[in-house]
Design a protein around this motif. Structure first.
Motif, PDB file in Angstrom:
ATOM      1  N   GLY A 139       5.859  18.545   7.589  1.00 30.38           N
ATOM      2  CA  GLY A 139       4.567  19.179   7.367  1.00 30.38           C
ATOM      3  C   GLY A 139       3.615  18.445   6.457  1.00 30.38           C
ATOM      4  O   GLY A 139       2.531  18.954   6.142  1.00 30.38           O
ATOM      5  N   PHE A 140       3.966  17.239   6.018  1.00 34.10           N
ATOM      6  CA  PHE A 140       3.077  16.460   5.156  1.00 34.10           C
ATOM      7  C   PHE A 140       2.113  15.634   6.012  1.00 34.10           C
ATOM      8  O   PHE A 140       2.486  15.132   7.077  1.00 34.10           O
ATOM      9  N   GLU A 141       0.887  15.497   5.519  1.00 29.87           N
ATOM     10  CA  GLU A 141      -0.120  14.675   6.186  1.00 29.87           C
ATOM     11  C   GLU A 141      -0.748  13.715   5.175  1.00 29.87           C
ATOM     12  O   GLU A 141      -0.878  14.042   3.992  1.00 29.87           O
ATOM     13  N   VAL A 142      -1.148  12.533   5.656  1.00 22.82           N
ATOM     14  CA  VAL A 142      -1.803  11.552   4.797  1.00 22.82           C
ATOM     15  C   VAL A 142      -3.195  12.042   4.428  1.00 22.82           C
ATOM     16  O   VAL A 142      -3.988  12.404   5.297  1.00 22.82           O
ATOM     17  N   THR A 143      -3.489  12.053   3.123  1.00 22.78           N
ATOM     18  CA  THR A 143      -4.801  12.490   2.645  1.00 22.78           C
ATOM     19  C   THR A 143      -5.545  11.394   1.889  1.00 22.78           C
ATOM     20  O   THR A 143      -6.749  11.515   1.649  1.00 22.78           O
ATOM     21  N   ASP A 144      -4.838  10.331   1.487  1.00 22.88           N
ATOM     22  CA  ASP A 144      -5.470   9.269   0.711  1.00 22.88           C
ATOM     23  C   ASP A 144      -4.554   8.046   0.756  1.00 22.88           C
ATOM     24  O   ASP A 144      -3.429   8.118   1.268  1.00 22.88           O
ATOM     25  N   ALA A 145      -5.031   6.942   0.213  1.00 23.36           N
ATOM     26  CA  ALA A 145      -4.216   5.722   0.161  1.00 23.36           C
ATOM     27  C   ALA A 145      -4.640   4.866  -1.016  1.00 23.36           C
ATOM     28  O   ALA A 145      -5.815   4.851  -1.403  1.00 23.36           O
ATOM     29  N   ASN A 146      -3.677   4.157  -1.584  1.00 25.94           N
ATOM     30  CA  ASN A 146      -3.942   3.199  -2.656  1.00 25.94           C
ATOM     31  C   ASN A 146      -3.364   1.849  -2.263  1.00 25.94           C
ATOM     32  O   ASN A 146      -2.241   1.776  -1.743  1.00 25.94           O
ATOM     33  N   ASP A 147      -4.125   0.799  -2.514  1.00 24.03           N
ATOM     34  CA  ASP A 147      -3.647  -0.564  -2.294  1.00 24.03           C
ATOM     35  C   ASP A 147      -3.304  -1.190  -3.638  1.00 24.03           C
ATOM     36  O   ASP A 147      -4.023  -1.001  -4.623  1.00 24.03           O
ATOM     37  N   SER A 153       0.839  -1.195   0.000  1.00 16.61           N
ATOM     38  CA  SER A 153       0.000   0.000   0.000  1.00 16.61           C
ATOM     39  C   SER A 153       0.874   1.246   0.000  1.00 16.61           C
ATOM     40  O   SER A 153       2.018   1.218   0.481  1.00 16.61           O
ATOM     41  N   GLU A 154       0.337   2.314  -0.552  1.00 11.19           N
ATOM     42  CA  GLU A 154       1.016   3.609  -0.533  1.00 11.19           C
ATOM     43  C   GLU A 154       0.064   4.672  -0.001  1.00 11.19           C
ATOM     44  O   GLU A 154      -1.124   4.667  -0.328  1.00 11.19           O
ATOM     45  N   TYR A 155       0.620   5.569   0.801  1.00 11.39           N
ATOM     46  CA  TYR A 155      -0.139   6.738   1.242  1.00 11.39           C
ATOM     47  C   TYR A 155       0.119   7.890   0.293  1.00 11.39           C
ATOM     48  O   TYR A 155       1.232   8.071  -0.194  1.00 11.39           O
ATOM     49  N   VAL A 156      -0.918   8.679   0.033  1.00  8.49           N
ATOM     50  CA  VAL A 156      -0.767   9.963  -0.634  1.00  8.49           C
ATOM     51  C   VAL A 156      -0.687  11.012   0.470  1.00  8.49           C
ATOM     52  O   VAL A 156      -1.554  11.056   1.353  1.00  8.49           O
ATOM     53  N   MET A 157       0.369  11.838   0.443  1.00  7.42           N
ATOM     54  CA  MET A 157       0.560  12.854   1.476  1.00  7.42           C
ATOM     55  C   MET A 157       0.603  14.230   0.825  1.00  7.42           C
ATOM     56  O   MET A 157       1.088  14.377  -0.303  1.00  7.42           O
ATOM     57  N   GLU A 158       0.092  15.213   1.546  1.00  9.95           N
ATOM     58  CA  GLU A 158       0.091  16.593   1.047  1.00  9.95           C
ATOM     59  C   GLU A 158       0.743  17.507   2.081  1.00  9.95           C
ATOM     60  O   GLU A 158       0.552  17.331   3.291  1.00  9.95           O
ATOM     61  N   LEU A 159       1.500  18.477   1.601  1.00  8.34           N
ATOM     62  CA  LEU A 159       2.142  19.442   2.481  1.00  8.34           C
ATOM     63  C   LEU A 159       1.081  20.410   3.008  1.00  8.34           C
ATOM     64  O   LEU A 159       0.555  21.231   2.264  1.00  8.34           O
ATOM     65  N   LEU A 160       0.773  20.304   4.295  1.00  8.75           N
ATOM     66  CA  LEU A 160      -0.278  21.119   4.898  1.00  8.75           C
ATOM     67  C   LEU A 160       0.255  22.076   5.963  1.00  8.75           C
ATOM     68  O   LEU A 160      -0.408  23.064   6.298  1.00  8.75           O
ATOM     69  N   HIS A 161       1.440  21.783   6.500  1.00 12.53           N
ATOM     70  CA  HIS A 161       2.011  22.618   7.557  1.00 12.53           C
ATOM     71  C   HIS A 161       3.483  22.840   7.248  1.00 12.53           C
ATOM     72  O   HIS A 161       4.304  21.955   7.492  1.00 12.53           O
ATOM     73  N   GLU A 162       3.802  23.972   6.702  1.00  8.98           N
ATOM     74  CA  GLU A 162       5.196  24.225   6.325  1.00  8.98           C
ATOM     75  C   GLU A 162       5.996  24.717   7.523  1.00  8.98           C
ATOM     76  O   GLU A 162       5.526  25.510   8.331  1.00  8.98           O
ATOM     77  N   GLY A 163       7.238  24.222   7.616  1.00  9.21           N
ATOM     78  CA  GLY A 163       8.125  24.616   8.702  1.00  9.21           C
ATOM     79  C   GLY A 163       9.517  24.899   8.189  1.00  9.21           C
ATOM     80  O   GLY A 163       9.720  25.147   7.008  1.00  9.21           O
TER      81      GLY A 163
END
Length: 319
Positions: free
Chosen positions: A299-307, A156-166
């Protein structure tokens, strides 16, 4: 429903075979990629499915614009001029092909997707590709059960998006980290990094490097350097206002020194300052705890996933 099957050039005429239901559909195995109009229709179909299903199907849109002229990788179903179903083959290695697609909600449970899949699997077998890899959005209630009938779970893979920049934490030589566009002279370095980072064979790594270096301006491969010496690589795919980070590898002998974080922040700065993309995403193996920790700390968070599910091309069957 009658389904007419054919092979077509981009935008070419479509031809015939049979499926039952009510109405008439045409299906095309397209050599050389979809036409501009069909690509626009695919975007509309994807939007319709997203509104109906509330999840995104992975379609690798950047690859759809750069199909090899002598290959069939796209399989499309039309009701009159309207695109109502699509399935694509995506080859990143010589040893396997990824498969993903979608069908308009009004045309499901008719056998349409199964027919597209049979054509695609037959094409892969004709080309001597030994393994099929099916992409199933985890949020889909139907994709997983469907694929489990024909293939075994792989990863499985997570899709991550940059939501909190540091800010990047201090790392040895981090202030000297830079990225530069890769060129033909970097081929051997890139092959080695792909082998080390993704457990590719040399043949698969060379195939991937050749294909990525030949991409257009929407695809970038960078060499990461510290003090003028190569330490890794990182890639970008640009899709409108979104930048997708791909192929990120730090040389194995240099890991654990903070370079990964420094390269990632340097790349984010390049995206913001030079490319102007508002959205930054990446994909990461769900089992890669170290990478997940790094991305979350940046700052990346998981927003989706694909199996992902796999089966041998020669053993594929769907009743």
């Amino acid at each position: 429903m009658t389904l007419n099957q054919e092979q077509a050039q981009p935008g070419g005429a479509k031809s015939s075979n049979t499926l039952h239901g009510g109405g008439s559909l045409r299906i095309a195995a397209v050599r050389g990629g979809l036409s501009h109009d069909d690509l626009n229709q695919l975007d509309s179909l994807a939007d319709t499915c997203l509104s109906h299903d509330r999840f995104t199907v992975k379609l690798n849109r950047n690859m759809l614009k750069e199909r090899a002229s002598d290959e069939i990788n796209d399989f499309a179903a039309f009701d009159g001029p309207r695109l109502v179903g699509y399935l694509g083959l995506y080859s990143f290695q010589t040893s396997e092909v990824e498969i993903s697609g979608l069908v308009h909600p009004d045309y499901r449970r008719s056998g349409l997707f199964t027919h597209l899949l049979q054509l695609a699997a037959g094409e892969a077998e004709t080309r001597g590709i030994p393994k099929l890899v099916f992409i199933a959005p985890r949020s889909s209630s139907g994709a997983g059960p469907f694929v489990k009938k024909i293939a075994g779970y792989a990863y499985s893979e997570y899709v991550m998006e940059l939501l909190h920049e540091g800010r990047p934490q201090a790392a040895a030589g981090a202030d000297k980290v830079e990225i530069r566009l890769a060129g033909p002279a970097d081929k051997e370095l890139l092959i080695r990094l792909n082998q080390d980072g993704f457990q590719m064979t040399r043949e698969d790594a060379a195939y991937y490097v050749e294909s990525t270096l030949a991409k257009n301006n929407d695809n970038h491969t960078f060499i990461a350097e510290a003090g003028g010496e190569p330490i890794g690589k990182i890639g970008l795919i640009l899709l409108g206002d979104t930048a997708m980070i791909i192929g990120f590898v730090i040389a194995p002998e240099l890991r654990g020194r903070g370079y990964g974080r420094a390269v990632l922040f340097r790349t984010i700065r390049h995206i913001r300052q030079s490319l102007g993309c508002k959205i930054i995403k990446l994909e990461v193996a769900a089992a890669n705890d170290h990478a997940l920790g790094l991305y979350r700390s940046c700052g990346f968070e998981v927003t989706d996933a694909n199996d992902y599910y796999e089966c041998g091309t020669s053993s594929y069957s769907y009743a």
